[in-house]
Design a protein around this motif. Sequence first.
Motif, mmCIF file in Angstrom:
data_model
loop_
_atom_site.group_PDB
_atom_site.id
_atom_site.type_symbol
_atom_site.label_atom_id
_atom_site.label_comp_id
_atom_site.label_asym_id
_atom_site.label_seq_id
_atom_site.Cartn_x
_atom_site.Cartn_y
_atom_site.Cartn_z
ATOM 1 N N SER A 164 1.360 6.641 -1.807
ATOM 2 C CA SER A 164 0.456 5.567 -2.219
ATOM 3 C C SER A 164 1.092 4.745 -3.333
ATOM 4 N N GLU A 165 1.211 3.445 -3.109
ATOM 5 C CA GLU A 165 1.785 2.529 -4.104
ATOM 6 C C GLU A 165 0.693 1.828 -4.904
ATOM 7 N N ARG A 166 -0.165 1.089 -4.209
ATOM 8 C CA ARG A 166 -1.226 0.311 -4.852
ATOM 9 C C ARG A 166 -2.483 0.387 -3.993
ATOM 10 N N GLN A 167 -3.623 0.164 -4.614
ATOM 11 C CA GLN A 167 -4.901 0.152 -3.910
ATOM 12 C C GLN A 167 -5.435 -1.279 -3.924
ATOM 13 N N PRO A 168 -5.282 -2.027 -2.826
ATOM 14 C CA PRO A 168 -5.811 -3.402 -2.820
ATOM 15 C C PRO A 168 -7.333 -3.386 -2.836
ATOM 16 N N LYS A 169 -7.904 -4.260 -3.623
ATOM 17 C CA LYS A 169 -9.362 -4.326 -3.750
ATOM 18 C C LYS A 169 -9.955 -5.587 -3.138
ATOM 19 N N ALA A 170 -9.236 -6.684 -3.222
ATOM 20 C CA ALA A 170 -9.785 -7.945 -2.729
ATOM 21 C C ALA A 170 -8.666 -8.940 -2.500
ATOM 22 N N LEU A 171 -8.985 -9.932 -1.722
ATOM 23 C CA LEU A 171 -8.073 -11.037 -1.454
ATOM 24 C C LEU A 171 -8.798 -12.308 -1.869
ATOM 25 N N THR A 172 -8.133 -13.140 -2.641
ATOM 26 C CA THR A 172 -8.776 -14.381 -3.081
ATOM 27 C C THR A 172 -8.038 -15.584 -2.500
ATOM 28 N N ARG A 173 -8.698 -16.715 -2.569
ATOM 29 C CA ARG A 173 -8.094 -17.961 -2.095
ATOM 30 C C ARG A 173 -7.318 -18.675 -3.203
ATOM 31 N N HIS A 174 -7.279 -18.093 -4.383
ATOM 32 C CA HIS A 174 -6.582 -18.724 -5.504
ATOM 33 C C HIS A 174 -5.100 -18.914 -5.134
ATOM 34 N N THR A 215 -4.718 -7.526 17.955
ATOM 35 C CA THR A 215 -4.815 -6.070 17.918
ATOM 36 C C THR A 215 -3.834 -5.533 16.883
ATOM 37 N N LEU A 216 -4.364 -4.727 15.987
ATOM 38 C CA LEU A 216 -3.529 -4.017 15.017
ATOM 39 C C LEU A 216 -3.265 -2.620 15.555
ATOM 40 N N ARG A 217 -2.058 -2.151 15.363
ATOM 41 C CA ARG A 217 -1.709 -0.775 15.708
ATOM 42 C C ARG A 217 -1.196 -0.108 14.441
ATOM 43 N N GLY A 218 -1.661 1.107 14.217
ATOM 44 C CA GLY A 218 -1.253 1.816 13.013
ATOM 45 C C GLY A 218 -1.830 3.208 12.989
ATOM 46 N N GLU A 219 -2.023 3.713 11.778
ATOM 47 C CA GLU A 219 -2.568 5.053 11.618
ATOM 48 C C GLU A 219 -3.341 5.130 10.308
ATOM 49 N N THR A 220 -4.094 6.213 10.172
ATOM 50 C CA THR A 220 -4.872 6.444 8.970
ATOM 51 C C THR A 220 -3.973 7.022 7.874
ATOM 52 N N PHE A 221 -4.187 6.552 6.656
ATOM 53 C CA PHE A 221 -3.429 7.054 5.512
ATOM 54 C C PHE A 221 -3.529 8.567 5.439
ATOM 55 N N ASP A 222 -2.397 9.209 5.222
ATOM 56 C CA ASP A 222 -2.313 10.660 5.083
ATOM 57 C C ASP A 222 -1.374 10.942 3.912
ATOM 58 N N ALA A 223 -1.919 11.511 2.847
ATOM 59 C CA ALA A 223 -1.123 11.757 1.631
ATOM 60 C C ALA A 223 0.073 12.669 1.888
ATOM 61 N N VAL A 253 0.803 -1.221 0.000
ATOM 62 C CA VAL A 253 0.000 0.000 0.000
ATOM 63 C C VAL A 253 0.838 1.275 0.000
ATOM 64 N N VAL A 254 1.860 1.343 0.843
ATOM 65 C CA VAL A 254 2.619 2.603 0.968
ATOM 66 C C VAL A 254 4.123 2.436 0.801
ATOM 67 N N GLY A 255 4.565 1.289 0.350
ATOM 68 C CA GLY A 255 5.993 1.085 0.129
ATOM 69 C C GLY A 255 6.785 1.277 1.403
ATOM 70 N N ASP A 256 7.827 2.083 1.364
ATOM 71 C CA ASP A 256 8.661 2.278 2.551
ATOM 72 C C ASP A 256 8.278 3.528 3.354
ATOM 73 N N SER A 257 7.100 4.101 3.078
ATOM 74 C CA SER A 257 6.626 5.222 3.900
ATOM 75 C C SER A 257 6.463 4.751 5.339
ATOM 76 N N PRO A 258 6.922 5.529 6.311
ATOM 77 C CA PRO A 258 6.784 5.110 7.711
ATOM 78 C C PRO A 258 5.324 5.134 8.165
ATOM 79 N N VAL A 259 4.967 4.147 8.960
ATOM 80 C CA VAL A 259 3.627 4.063 9.541
ATOM 81 C C VAL A 259 3.809 3.951 11.053
ATOM 82 N N GLU A 260 3.160 4.831 11.783
ATOM 83 C CA GLU A 260 3.299 4.880 13.235
ATOM 84 C C GLU A 260 2.153 4.144 13.929
ATOM 85 N N PRO A 261 2.417 3.485 15.048
ATOM 86 C CA PRO A 261 1.367 2.773 15.804
ATOM 87 C C PRO A 261 0.583 3.728 16.713
ATOM 88 N N ARG A 262 -0.235 4.586 16.133
ATOM 89 C CA ARG A 262 -0.961 5.625 16.880
ATOM 90 C C ARG A 262 -2.361 5.219 17.297
#
Length: 118
Positions: free
Chosen positions: A102-112, A89-97, A36-45
């Motif tokens: 932004s790298e990719r926008q995931p839409k779905a996960l399949t079992r394939h 429990t997930l820890r993170g933050e909301t996307f902030d441009a 989703v965000v490549g190497d952009s830092p994500v903080e556990p807020r």
Amino acid sequence: MPFRYLTHTGDLRASLQASDEAGLYRSAVALFRDIVVGDSPVEPRQDRPVELGSTSRDERFFRFLRELVYLYDAEGFLPAEVELGDRVTLRGETFDAAHHHSERQPKALTRHGYRFVA
């Protein structure tokens, strides 16, 4: 690296490996963040509890993967880390441009091709 991308004709495909179940969940968080965000830092807020139910380990893990996609799609929530215990429990933050690329926008996960090997 806790994950690796695999060759795929259209969508994204990856393999996760870890020495234990907690490591597998951490690898999934790292992969999702990279997608989703490549190497952009994500903080556990912020915390997000994740209910996975009491099914098999492989089904719980697949539900966890789907929850990562759902939380990002519904709330823009980016995971920084995960804690396993009586509940997940997930820890993170909301996307902030202004802070995240932004790298990719995931839409779905399949079992394939999905395999969970303990």
